[in-house]
Design an enzyme around this catalytic site. Structure first.
Site: not given
Ligand code: PXP
Length: 238
Positions: A19, A44, A46, A51, A71, A101, A191-192, A215
């Site tokens: 927004r 993170h 970019r 974001h 990161e 991602t 991640h995930d 996420h």
């Molecule tokens: N680690 C790294 C290097 C990532 O790029 C991300 C996603 O930005 C995450 C961890 C976290 O992943 P998630 O958002 O799936 O929890």
């Protein structure tokens, strides 16, 4: 040993950016995450700032009281930002600009010279360096050769295969963790990861120091609220 929870707040910024104003307020959310039990905050940034924006990173550093983890792909602009902010930890991720991602860890053997130089640059500035890797022993040994402090295991394949066969899904991660321990590397993961798969991972993987989760945690917060969600994730790590 307790595994620490670093909350990745990229999704808060994604929502704000939708927004163009300042709702939700990324800084306030980060401080609230800390109040609710997050032991670190991860961002993170970019190059396209879709974001977390550069300004968010600059604004967060002086107000955070837990570990700040930045990161990203160590290109010039990213490096300058990290060196000006001096977070507790930088996590090197080989993400391409056109991906949704992070979708792979480093080839730490093929990129040895580059990673070694980059690790030295950040370590000379007093920043702990973690390298994002797939759970492959050669990549862990390669990371150790680059002089990093930790590796972050890319847990996407674990998460994807968890429900089908969690013992099989975690096997390469266990081996990678043992290799990291033998190489003197600290161990992070991310991640995930989510409320279903987190506890088994944290209980099975030896020496897991930190997970960074974004996420699923923010999705859960839509139903449970941010405070309950962070407390729920922390409980999975006890
Ligand atoms: N680690 C790294 C290097 C990532 O790029 C991300 C996603 O930005 C995450 C961890 C976290 O992943 P998630 O958002 O799936 O929890």
């Amino acid at each position: 040993m307790e595994t620490r929870l670093s909350v990745n707040i990229n999704k808060i910024a994604t929502l704000r950016n939708a927004r163009g104003g300042n709702m939700p307020n990324v800084l306030k959310c980060a401080l609230d995450c800390e109040r609710y039990g997050a032991q670190g905050i991860t961002v993170h940034p970019r190059p396209d700032e879709r974001h977390i924006k550069r300004q968010d990173v600059l604004d967060l550093k002086p107000v955070l009281t837990t570990e700040f983890n930045i990161e990203g792909n160590p290109k010039d602009q990213f490096n300058q930002l990290v060196l000006s902010v001096l977070p507790a930890q930088v996590t090197l991720v080989p993400d391409a600009e056109n991906v949704l991602t992070s979708n792979a860890g480093w080839n730490t053997v093929a990129n040895h010279d580059f990673l070694k130089k980059t690790c030295k640059m950040f370590k000379d500035a007093g920043i702990r360096v973690s390298i994002f890797v797939d759970p492959v022993e050669d990549m862990i040994l390669g990371a150790a050769e680059c002089g990093c402090d930790r590796v972050e295991l890319y847990t996407e394949s674990y998460a994807k295969n968890y429900h089908a066969n969690r013992e099989q899904a975690i096997e390469p991660y266990y081996k990678a963790a043992v290799a990291a321990g033998k190489s003197g590397l600290g161990l992070n993961a991310g991640h995930d990861l989510n409320l279903d798969n987190l506890r088994y991972f944290a209980q099975t993987i030896p020496g897991l120091l930190e997970v960074s989760i974004g996420h699923a945690l923010i999705c859960d917060a839509l139903y449970l609220g941010l405070e309950n969600t962070i407390r729920a994730y922390r409980r999975e790590l006890l």
